[in-house]
Design an enzyme around this catalytic site. Structure first.
Site, PDB file in Angstrom:
ATOM      1  N   CYS A  99       7.554  41.062   9.712  1.00  0.00           N
ATOM      2  CA  CYS A  99       7.633  41.293   8.269  1.00  0.00           C
ATOM      3  C   CYS A  99       9.004  40.822   7.797  1.00  0.00           C
ATOM      4  O   CYS A  99      10.031  41.383   8.197  1.00  0.00           O
ATOM      5  CB  CYS A  99       7.439  42.776   7.967  1.00  0.00           C
ATOM      6  SG  CYS A  99       7.622  43.208   6.228  1.00  0.00           S
TER       7      CYS A  99
ATOM      8  N   CYS B  77       6.156  39.469  -0.371  1.00  0.00           N
ATOM      9  CA  CYS B  77       5.901  39.347   1.064  1.00  0.00           C
ATOM     10  C   CYS B  77       6.833  38.278   1.615  1.00  0.00           C
ATOM     11  O   CYS B  77       6.727  37.106   1.243  1.00  0.00           O
ATOM     12  CB  CYS B  77       4.439  38.967   1.313  1.00  0.00           C
ATOM     13  SG  CYS B  77       4.068  38.630   3.057  1.00  0.00           S
TER      14      CYS B  77
END
Length: 258
Positions: A74, A197
């Site tokens: 991530c 994101c």
């Protein structure tokens, strides 16, 4: 059990962070992780991150999706973990840390974190989309007006329909200027649109550069939660020296009984 936690966000991508250097967190309790990430019954977050000691680097980042399962890399979570490590005094300005996809170098200065991502050598170009892995799998698809696009509906359809149960993150992109793009992302594991994101922004920058939509080596990507920038170099179809750059902020800290 009472847990101490910190809440961080990077361009609206928010995470529950826990100092687990003493290894007290029950890492296999997926229900607990999902509870902590629940926005109505728990703390709320797109994911949960544990900061742990690591023998080969400054620290280890262990990332869980909001559904409670351990996830792939991530980008925004990595930037927030660097800010957290700085806050804890584990690092100062420069660091190298370990994550699920290997080691990452990073710097933090005045709240801006520059995170080096893994090299990308395989980009699959299809007639209507591009697929690549930037630590997490990403589908990148051009649309005319991303602001009005039905991201949840179309993202969910592609996430499962095209990629099956394992799935992929789905990014819808609009060209704004020669070096600037807008993106909205449906994230697997969260199973919804997120405000930002990091691996998706990285994927968009590489996909747009590879497709000839930009020749810039520093690309701006506007998410719903703010602007991120991606620096990159390309040689013989291999992208390297990739850096995801943007703010990472501590929102609050507290204790929760669970």
């Amino acid at each position: 059990m009472t847990l101490s936690f910190y809440k961080y966000q990077g361009t609206g991508n928010d995470f529950v962070l826990i100092d687990n250097r003493q290894l007290k967190f029950p890492k296999n309790d997926t229900k607990l992780v999902a509870f902590l990430c629940d926005r109505k019954f728990g703390i709320g977050g797109d994911g949960l991150i544990l900061l742990e000691n690591d023998e080969l680097s400054d620290f280890r980042m262990v990332y869980y999706n909001a559904d409670g399962n351990e996830g792939s890399m991530c980008g925004n979570g990595g930037r927030c973990t660097v800010a957290f490590a700085n806050f804890l005094g584990v690092i100062e300005k420069d660091t190298v840390f370990n994550a699920v996809d290997g080691k990452h170098a990073a710097t933090i200065e005045n709240g801006i974190v520059s995170l080096q991502m893994q090299d990308v050598s395989e980009i699959k170009e299809k007639p209507e989309y591009v697929f690549l892995d930037t630590g997490s799998p990403h589908h990148v698809q051009m649309v005319k007006t991303v602001e009005n696009f039905e991201v949840y509906k179309e993202g969910k359809k592609l996430r499962y329909g095209l990629y099956g149960q394992i799935g992929s993150n789905i990014n819808f992109v609009e060209v704004l200027e020669d070096d600037t793009f807008a993106v909205r992302t449906y994230e697997r594991g969260v199973e919804d649109e997120t405000l930002s994101c990091g691996t998706g922004v990285t994927a968009v920058a590489i996909a747009m550069h590879n497709a000839g939509k930009t020749s810039a080596n520093r690309i701006k990507v506007n998410t719903q939660g703010g602007e991120l920038q991606v620096e990159l170099s390309e040689k013989d179809g291999i992208y390297s020296h990739i850096h995801l750059i943007g703010p990472a902020k501590q929102v609050f800290k507290g204790e929760i009984v669970c």
